[in-house]
Design an enzyme around this catalytic site. Structure first.
Site, PDB file in Angstrom:
ATOM      1  N   ASP A  34       0.838  -1.203   0.000  1.00  0.00           N
ATOM      2  CA  ASP A  34       0.000   0.000   0.000  1.00  0.00           C
ATOM      3  C   ASP A  34       0.875   1.256   0.000  1.00  0.00           C
ATOM      4  O   ASP A  34       0.370   2.376  -0.120  1.00  0.00           O
ATOM      5  CB  ASP A  34      -0.975   0.007   1.172  1.00  0.00           C
ATOM      6  CG  ASP A  34      -0.306  -0.082   2.535  1.00  0.00           C
ATOM      7  OD1 ASP A  34       0.934  -0.165   2.601  1.00  0.00           O
ATOM      8  OD2 ASP A  34      -1.033  -0.081   3.552  1.00  0.00           O
ATOM      9  N   SER A  35       2.198   1.055   0.074  1.00  0.00           N
ATOM     10  CA  SER A  35       3.140   2.164  -0.122  1.00  0.00           C
ATOM     11  C   SER A  35       2.978   2.773  -1.510  1.00  0.00           C
ATOM     12  O   SER A  35       3.487   3.873  -1.775  1.00  0.00           O
ATOM     13  CB  SER A  35       4.579   1.683   0.074  1.00  0.00           C
ATOM     14  OG  SER A  35       4.824   0.483  -0.653  1.00  0.00           O
ATOM     15  N   ASP A  73      -0.991  -6.127  -0.198  1.00  0.00           N
ATOM     16  CA  ASP A  73      -1.405  -5.489   1.048  1.00  0.00           C
ATOM     17  C   ASP A  73      -2.912  -5.264   1.075  1.00  0.00           C
ATOM     18  O   ASP A  73      -3.494  -4.775   0.095  1.00  0.00           O
ATOM     19  CB  ASP A  73      -0.726  -4.123   1.190  1.00  0.00           C
ATOM     20  CG  ASP A  73       0.539  -4.169   2.013  1.00  0.00           C
ATOM     21  OD1 ASP A  73       0.755  -5.175   2.721  1.00  0.00           O
ATOM     22  OD2 ASP A  73       1.308  -3.197   1.963  1.00  0.00           O
ATOM     23  N   LYS A 103      -1.431  -9.431   2.948  1.00  0.00           N
ATOM     24  CA  LYS A 103      -0.755  -8.995   4.176  1.00  0.00           C
ATOM     25  C   LYS A 103      -1.640  -7.994   4.898  1.00  0.00           C
ATOM     26  O   LYS A 103      -2.262  -7.136   4.257  1.00  0.00           O
ATOM     27  CB  LYS A 103       0.602  -8.350   3.857  1.00  0.00           C
ATOM     28  CG  LYS A 103       1.350  -7.878   5.112  1.00  0.00           C
ATOM     29  CD  LYS A 103       2.771  -7.439   4.802  1.00  0.00           C
ATOM     30  CE  LYS A 103       2.840  -6.094   4.118  1.00  0.00           C
ATOM     31  NZ  LYS A 103       2.402  -4.981   5.010  1.00  0.00           N
ATOM     32  N   GLU A 105      -1.813  -5.479   8.644  1.00  0.00           N
ATOM     33  CA  GLU A 105      -0.957  -4.853   9.653  1.00  0.00           C
ATOM     34  C   GLU A 105      -1.515  -5.026  11.057  1.00  0.00           C
ATOM     35  O   GLU A 105      -2.726  -5.011  11.281  1.00  0.00           O
ATOM     36  CB  GLU A 105      -0.810  -3.355   9.355  1.00  0.00           C
ATOM     37  CG  GLU A 105       0.006  -3.049   8.125  1.00  0.00           C
ATOM     38  CD  GLU A 105       0.270  -1.554   7.970  1.00  0.00           C
ATOM     39  OE1 GLU A 105      -0.058  -0.776   8.905  1.00  0.00           O
ATOM     40  OE2 GLU A 105       0.801  -1.155   6.924  1.00  0.00           O
ATOM     41  N   GLU A 173       8.959  -4.231  10.884  1.00  0.00           N
ATOM     42  CA  GLU A 173       9.353  -2.936  10.326  1.00  0.00           C
ATOM     43  C   GLU A 173       9.824  -1.974  11.402  1.00  0.00           C
ATOM     44  O   GLU A 173       9.137  -1.749  12.411  1.00  0.00           O
ATOM     45  CB  GLU A 173       8.187  -2.305   9.551  1.00  0.00           C
ATOM     46  CG  GLU A 173       8.557  -0.963   8.928  1.00  0.00           C
ATOM     47  CD  GLU A 173       7.555  -0.455   7.902  1.00  0.00           C
ATOM     48  OE1 GLU A 173       7.796   0.644   7.356  1.00  0.00           O
ATOM     49  OE2 GLU A 173       6.544  -1.137   7.654  1.00  0.00           O
TER      50      GLU A 173
END
Length: 303
Positions: A34-35, A73, A103, A105, A173
């Site tokens: 999602d970056s 993501d 993925k 978070e 991270e």
């Protein structure tokens, strides 16, 4: 790979070209992060990107990845409301986007439950603890995590919870290397570090960061300290486009080598006559004069 002692090399990818680059370079895993919200769409955080946009990015990467695993993501707002929402979003990312896994978070109880539900639904799931960019508004920015004993224990507990939920791997991270090493030792699933030192099972970096793609002040503001740049692609691209613009304005490009298409003499004559009959005399003259000049240039460059 963990059992064999081989490190896992991961890189983000957002479209077909970046996927092909990662694939050809031998990356084991392509993370459709999602970056993309920041490095592709130009946002200040990852929060604005939608599930629909992530599906689009995954589809583009999937077409370029024949060997590497593709993990997509789950973006902010696509899995927090309920386990039902999480499953629906994960299925969409895999079914429509072509991702091999998803993925999510965080490792708080509700996130672990979401991960468990997604795994039960048949979607391979990667966890993510430490700095979680989707929580940037609640923690006051992009801040390193697990830097005191209490926070380190929390990261350990979240990692264990995600493993228990069925996650096949875990991203760590922006945590101290000692904490990452402890978590890696405690888990049986592989850990992928980003700004977490080398005592993990693999590494991931953002494509645009590691190739030095950006030269814009926005990117200088958000570029992470932990990222090593292996190239300076951005300045090379800018210089190439600048040279192109200069040649266009100076009427250097395109010369004869880059105007390869011809019209036969008889067809040109018919075309010019047709134009003249319709009253386009200047157009007919332009066609014949350019054809003559083009042929002359053609023979100058060896026919």
């Amino acid at each position: 790979m963990r059992q064999k002692g081989q490190k896992i090399a991961c890189v983000t990818a957002y479209d077909h070209p970046s996927a092909v680059h990662g694939e050809m370079a031998g990356a084991d895993l392509l993370l459709v992060g999602d970056s993309a919200a920041m490095v592709v769409h130009g946002h200040e955080t990852t929060l604005p990107i939608t599930l629909e946009e992530m599906v689009w990015h995954c589809k583009s990467v999937r077409r370029g990845a024949r060997r590497a695993m593709v993990v997509g993501d789950l973006p902010f707002g696509s899995y927090e409301a309920s386990t039902t929402q999480a499953v629906r979003s994960a299925v969409e990312l895999m079914q429509k986007g072509g991702a091999d896994a998803v993925k999510l978070e965080g490792g708080a109880p509700d996130r672990a439950e979401a991960a468990k539900a997604v795994v039960r639904a048949g979607c391979a799931t990667m966890g993510h603890v430490g700095l979680t960019p989707q929580a940037v508004s609640t923690v006051g920015g992009f801040r390193p995590a697990a830097r005191n004993a209490k926070a380190a224990e929390k990261a350990m507990d979240e990692a264990l919870a995600l493993q228990d939920a069925g996650c096949f791997s875990l991203v760590l991270e922006c945590v101290p290397a000692a904490v990452a090493a402890a978590i890696t030792s405690a888990l049986s699933i592989p850990t992928i570090g980003i700004g977490a030192g080398k005592y993990v099972d693999g590494q991931v970096l953002v494509y645009h960061d590691l190739v030095g793609m950006h030269s814009h002040p926005h990117h200088a503001k958000v570029a992470p300290r932990f990222c090593k740049q292996y190239a300076q692609v951005g300045p090379t691209v800018i210089e190439a486009i600048r040279n192109y613009c200069d040649e266009v304005r100076g009427q250097v490009f395109p010369d004869e080598r880059y105007a390869p298409y011809r019209i036969g003499e008889q067809d040109l004559e018919q075309f010019a006559e047709s134009l003249a009959k319709r009253g386009f005399h200047d157009a007919a003259e332009a066609a014949t004069s350019v054809a003559g000049a083009t042929n002359e240039e053609h023979w100058k460059h060896g026919g």
